[in-house]
Design a protein around this motif. Sequence first.
Motif, PDB file in Angstrom:
ATOM      1  N   ASN A  66       0.827  -1.205   0.000  1.00 13.56           N
ATOM      2  CA  ASN A  66       0.000   0.000   0.000  1.00 13.56           C
ATOM      3  C   ASN A  66       0.865   1.260   0.000  1.00 13.56           C
ATOM      4  O   ASN A  66       0.561   2.230  -0.702  1.00 13.56           O
ATOM      5  N   VAL A  67       1.952   1.254   0.772  1.00 15.57           N
ATOM      6  CA  VAL A  67       2.850   2.413   0.817  1.00 15.57           C
ATOM      7  C   VAL A  67       3.565   2.582  -0.526  1.00 15.57           C
ATOM      8  O   VAL A  67       3.629   3.694  -1.073  1.00 15.57           O
ATOM      9  N   VAL A  68       4.079   1.494  -1.087  1.00 19.88           N
ATOM     10  CA  VAL A  68       4.763   1.567  -2.383  1.00 19.88           C
ATOM     11  C   VAL A  68       3.800   2.046  -3.471  1.00 19.88           C
ATOM     12  O   VAL A  68       4.135   2.928  -4.273  1.00 19.88           O
ATOM     13  N   ALA A  69       2.599   1.500  -3.507  1.00 17.64           N
ATOM     14  CA  ALA A  69       1.625   1.906  -4.514  1.00 17.64           C
ATOM     15  C   ALA A  69       1.235   3.374  -4.347  1.00 17.64           C
ATOM     16  O   ALA A  69       1.041   4.083  -5.337  1.00 17.64           O
ATOM     17  N   SER A  70       1.136   3.845  -3.113  1.00 16.74           N
ATOM     18  CA  SER A  70       0.818   5.257  -2.881  1.00 16.74           C
ATOM     19  C   SER A  70       1.916   6.154  -3.426  1.00 16.74           C
ATOM     20  O   SER A  70       1.649   7.180  -4.050  1.00 16.74           O
ATOM     21  N   PHE A  71       3.170   5.765  -3.199  1.00 19.18           N
ATOM     22  CA  PHE A  71       4.295   6.544  -3.726  1.00 19.18           C
ATOM     23  C   PHE A  71       4.281   6.537  -5.252  1.00 19.18           C
ATOM     24  O   PHE A  71       4.393   7.589  -5.880  1.00 19.18           O
ATOM     25  N   VAL A  72       4.167   5.358  -5.847  1.00 15.05           N
ATOM     26  CA  VAL A  72       4.191   5.245  -7.307  1.00 15.05           C
ATOM     27  C   VAL A  72       3.026   6.024  -7.925  1.00 15.05           C
ATOM     28  O   VAL A  72       3.205   6.757  -8.904  1.00 15.05           O
ATOM     29  N   LEU A  73       1.835   5.901  -7.350  1.00 10.76           N
ATOM     30  CA  LEU A  73       0.685   6.620  -7.885  1.00 10.76           C
ATOM     31  C   LEU A  73       0.896   8.123  -7.775  1.00 10.76           C
ATOM     32  O   LEU A  73       0.618   8.867  -8.724  1.00 10.76           O
ATOM     33  N   GLY A  74       1.410   8.596  -6.644  1.00 13.51           N
ATOM     34  CA  GLY A  74       1.697  10.021  -6.505  1.00 13.51           C
ATOM     35  C   GLY A  74       2.697  10.499  -7.543  1.00 13.51           C
ATOM     36  O   GLY A  74       2.521  11.559  -8.155  1.00 13.51           O
ATOM     37  N   ALA A 123      -4.699  -3.764  15.494  1.00 12.79           N
ATOM     38  CA  ALA A 123      -5.646  -3.285  14.488  1.00 12.79           C
ATOM     39  C   ALA A 123      -5.541  -1.769  14.337  1.00 12.79           C
ATOM     40  O   ALA A 123      -5.511  -1.241  13.217  1.00 12.79           O
ATOM     41  N   LEU A 124      -5.489  -1.066  15.461  1.00 11.30           N
ATOM     42  CA  LEU A 124      -5.359   0.391  15.415  1.00 11.30           C
ATOM     43  C   LEU A 124      -4.004   0.810  14.844  1.00 11.30           C
ATOM     44  O   LEU A 124      -3.919   1.785  14.082  1.00 11.30           O
ATOM     45  N   LEU A 125      -2.953   0.067  15.177  1.00 11.74           N
ATOM     46  CA  LEU A 125      -1.635   0.338  14.613  1.00 11.74           C
ATOM     47  C   LEU A 125      -1.668   0.148  13.093  1.00 11.74           C
ATOM     48  O   LEU A 125      -1.099   0.958  12.352  1.00 11.74           O
ATOM     49  N   ASN A 126      -2.335  -0.901  12.636  1.00 14.85           N
ATOM     50  CA  ASN A 126      -2.449  -1.156  11.206  1.00 14.85           C
ATOM     51  C   ASN A 126      -3.165   0.002  10.511  1.00 14.85           C
ATOM     52  O   ASN A 126      -2.733   0.463   9.455  1.00 14.85           O
ATOM     53  N   ILE A 127      -4.243   0.486  11.097  1.00 12.52           N
ATOM     54  CA  ILE A 127      -4.971   1.623  10.522  1.00 12.52           C
ATOM     55  C   ILE A 127      -4.062   2.847  10.476  1.00 12.52           C
ATOM     56  O   ILE A 127      -3.928   3.503   9.437  1.00 12.52           O
ATOM     57  N   GLY A 128      -3.436   3.151  11.617  1.00 17.64           N
ATOM     58  CA  GLY A 128      -2.582   4.331  11.680  1.00 17.64           C
ATOM     59  C   GLY A 128      -1.420   4.284  10.713  1.00 17.64           C
ATOM     60  O   GLY A 128      -1.145   5.256  10.004  1.00 17.64           O
ATOM     61  N   LEU A 129      -0.723   3.145  10.670  1.00 13.42           N
ATOM     62  CA  LEU A 129       0.419   3.016   9.770  1.00 13.42           C
ATOM     63  C   LEU A 129       0.007   3.116   8.315  1.00 13.42           C
ATOM     64  O   LEU A 129       0.668   3.794   7.513  1.00 13.42           O
ATOM     65  N   ASN A 130      -1.081   2.440   7.942  1.00 17.59           N
ATOM     66  CA  ASN A 130      -1.523   2.503   6.549  1.00 17.59           C
ATOM     67  C   ASN A 130      -1.910   3.916   6.153  1.00 17.59           C
ATOM     68  O   ASN A 130      -1.510   4.400   5.096  1.00 17.59           O
ATOM     69  N   VAL A 131      -2.681   4.588   6.982  1.00 17.04           N
ATOM     70  CA  VAL A 131      -3.132   5.936   6.632  1.00 17.04           C
ATOM     71  C   VAL A 131      -1.950   6.905   6.597  1.00 17.04           C
ATOM     72  O   VAL A 131      -1.740   7.610   5.600  1.00 17.04           O
ATOM     73  N   ILE A 132      -1.175   6.952   7.663  1.00 12.91           N
ATOM     74  CA  ILE A 132      -0.092   7.936   7.743  1.00 12.91           C
ATOM     75  C   ILE A 132       1.008   7.660   6.714  1.00 12.91           C
ATOM     76  O   ILE A 132       1.411   8.558   5.971  1.00 12.91           O
ATOM     77  N   LEU A 133       1.480   6.414   6.656  1.00 11.19           N
ATOM     78  CA  LEU A 133       2.561   6.102   5.725  1.00 11.19           C
ATOM     79  C   LEU A 133       2.133   6.242   4.263  1.00 11.19           C
ATOM     80  O   LEU A 133       2.925   6.689   3.420  1.00 11.19           O
TER      81      LEU A 133
END
Length: 148
Positions: A66-74, A123-133
Amino acid sequence: MILRLVLSASIPVFRKFANMRALLMNAYVLVFFGGGLGSVLRYALGRLIPVTFASSPFPTAILLVNVVASFVLGAIVSWVIGRSAGEEARLLIGVGFCGGLSTFSSFSNDTVLLAQNGRLGAALLNIGLNVILCLVASAAGLWFGQKL
């Protein structure tokens, strides 16, 4: 020989794709190939990346893709802006590849499973990391794409 006969047939759909370049420039084909490549990479990363994070099961592979795809898409979006030739790249990489690579449904499923297994903190860490990163990666990709 049969393929050539079919492609040269008088049926309008086949005539439209008689030229291989026209086929490859078709938006649906670009998205199809990009999505396939992204999906295969997501699967491969899921098999290669250890599932453990800090000695407990955590969806590390999905977070990474998800982080890599966000970077590439940006980067692609930023690069395409102002370039008329960039529409094919946007479809192939931005829509297809990044769409196939990243997966909100897997992120959501992993988060729900963590919560159902009594791991609310994870679960909350997963949400936070995905959104922020992913937001940081998107911003970095937009910046990087402008520099290309």
